[in-house]
Design an enzyme around this catalytic site. Structure first.
Site, PDB file in Angstrom:
ATOM      1  N   ASP A 242     -66.276  33.882  -3.428  1.00  0.00           N
ATOM      2  CA  ASP A 242     -65.543  33.098  -2.426  1.00  0.00           C
ATOM      3  C   ASP A 242     -64.271  32.535  -3.060  1.00  0.00           C
ATOM      4  OD1 ASP A 242     -66.567  31.143   0.300  1.00  0.00           O
ATOM      5  OD2 ASP A 242     -64.725  30.753  -0.813  1.00  0.00           O
TER       6      ASP A 242
ATOM      7  N   ASP B 243     -62.125  35.479   3.072  1.00  0.00           N
ATOM      8  CA  ASP B 243     -62.076  35.119   1.645  1.00  0.00           C
ATOM      9  C   ASP B 243     -63.425  35.190   0.949  1.00  0.00           C
ATOM     10  OD1 ASP B 243     -63.381  32.740   2.431  1.00  0.00           O
ATOM     11  OD2 ASP B 243     -62.312  31.588   0.929  1.00  0.00           O
ATOM     12  N   GLU B 244     -64.420  35.858   1.558  1.00  0.00           N
ATOM     13  CA  GLU B 244     -65.727  35.907   0.891  1.00  0.00           C
ATOM     14  C   GLU B 244     -66.409  37.255   1.087  1.00  0.00           C
ATOM     15  OE1 GLU B 244     -68.899  33.609   2.862  1.00  0.00           O
ATOM     16  OE2 GLU B 244     -67.360  32.943   4.267  1.00  0.00           O
TER      17      GLU B 244
END
Ligand code: TTP
Ligand code: MG
Length: 364
Positions: free
Chosen positions: A9, A107-108
């Site tokens: 993340d 974003d992960e």
């Protein structure tokens, strides 16, 4: 068998991307979100840099409150085009580290690295390598959590933010979780917390002190999920989602390691046939064919070939897989696992394109 799963993340993603494009903001409180209009603005904070978090700012906070706490901050409107461009570049790197990859947001992502690490110690080395590459090539810091399930890996990635690595071997699970607030469990929000608190449950340790039956009686389905997560019993697989699947794969571990080529060929053929049935049902065409071999010991290799045009021809793909197998087989080592993956999908293919598939290109 114990799985080794990473949750990766990026740190304060939108704000970090803004800093990439505006290096002069580095070290300053950067807030991405609605227009604060000198404290009169409506809307919320999307995210903010860790410097801004030091003033108490958080994602989801009213932007007016953020302005009150940090009037000298740099307030920016979000620019999703930039974020999605950077996200794609990061995901491309992450994907290189396992054929079992699942993007879970801009974003992960999750990676199942079971086949690439022999134990959790080795996974630390891998996590470091991934972090270094993303920092070097993109300029962003990412936090990585490593555990035996997706939900525990997610809790772990959040544990040492920013720029952290947190590894939770199964025998440290309880020690890691017991004092945490139950809202750390994905799916338990602030509203649930109030409900749980009324029944005397505020930490994960409290939850773990109840029996399965008590949890079901007091908290129903939500409670059972939380209990499963805390017990390390979340069995969800790491697999690509999003619209129609981005890849299809199959693999088999042999009962005993083998170097018998006939066994390898027939297993490869069986898996290849099965996948083609599925590809036909889903009506998708692929361009990339990947062979995965895991040797005795723990070394795992993947090798791909990309076709010039989309295809769905099982004879042709079998030949390519055989070629990749012959090229990469190590005569000194027995094979423990064999797998194949088809990716780079498209929906339709024209007749003309189909007949052009023999023109092949090789990817490393
Ligand atoms: P997160 O990963 O939750 O947060 P983050 O990356 O900003 O910070 P952290 O270091 O704690 O991981 O979310 C990713 C992006 O999603 C975030 O940069 C902005 C966006 N987002 C919102 O727009 N609103 C929100 O409420 C949250 C939580 C995130
Ligand atoms: Mg993040």
């Amino acid at each position: 068998m114990m799985r080794i799963i990473f949750h990766c993340d990026l740190d304060c993603f939108f704000a970090a991307v803004e800093n990439l494009y505006n290096p002069q903001f580095k070290g300053l409180p950067v807030i991405v979100g609605a227009n604060p209009k000198r404290g009169k603005g409506r809307g919320v904070v999307s995210t903010c840099s860790y410097e801004a978090r030091a003033f108490g700012l958080r994602s989801g906070m009213p932007i007016s409150k953020a302005f009150e706490l940090c009037p000298h901050g740099i307030f920016l409107r979000p620019n999703f085009e930039k974020y999605s461009y950077v996200s794609k570049r990061v995901m491309k790197i992450l994907k290189e580290y396992s054929d079992k990859f699942e993007k879970a947001g801009l974003d992960e992502a999750y990676l199942d690295v079971t086949d690439y690490c022999s134990d959790m110690n080795e996974s630390r080395t891998l996590a470091k390598k991934i972090k270094e590459r993303i920092f070097k090539e993109i300029g962003l810091t990412i936090s990585i959590g490593c555990a035996s399930t997706k939900s525990l890996a997610k809790i772990a990635s959040d544990h040492k933010k920013p720029n952290g690595i947190t590894i939770v071997p199964p025998k440290y699970r309880i020690q890691f979780l017991k004092n945490m607030d139950i809202t750390r469990i994905p799916g338990i929000g602030r509203k649930s917390r109030i409900f749980y608190a009324k029944k005397g449950i505020s930490t994960i340790g409290d939850l773990l002190s109840l029996s399965f039956e008590e949890i079901e009686r007091l908290f129903g389905k939500n409670g059972l999920w939380a209990w499963k997560v805390s017990k390390g019993l979340d069995e969800r697989k790491v697999q690509e989602k999003e619209g129609f699947n981005k890849s299809l794969s199959k693999e088999r571990t042999f009962f005993s390691d083998t170097s018998d080529l006939n066994v390898l060929y027939s297993k490869l053929k069986e898996l290849n046939d099965k996948i083609h049935e599925k590809l036909e049902r889903k009506d998708v065409y692929y361009r990339t064919i990947t062979l995965k071999i895991r040797f005795e010991g723990y070394l795992t290799q993947t090798r791909s070939q990309t076709l010039n045009f989309p295809s769905r021809n099982k004879k042709e793909s079998f030949n390519i897989l055989l070629k990749l197998l012959k090229k990469n087989k190590n005569p000194l080592k027995k094979v423990r696992l064999i797998g194949l993956k088809f990716s780079n999908f498209s929906r339709k293919v024209t007749k003309m394109q189909q007949s052009l598939t023999p023109f092949l290109t090789q990817t490393p």
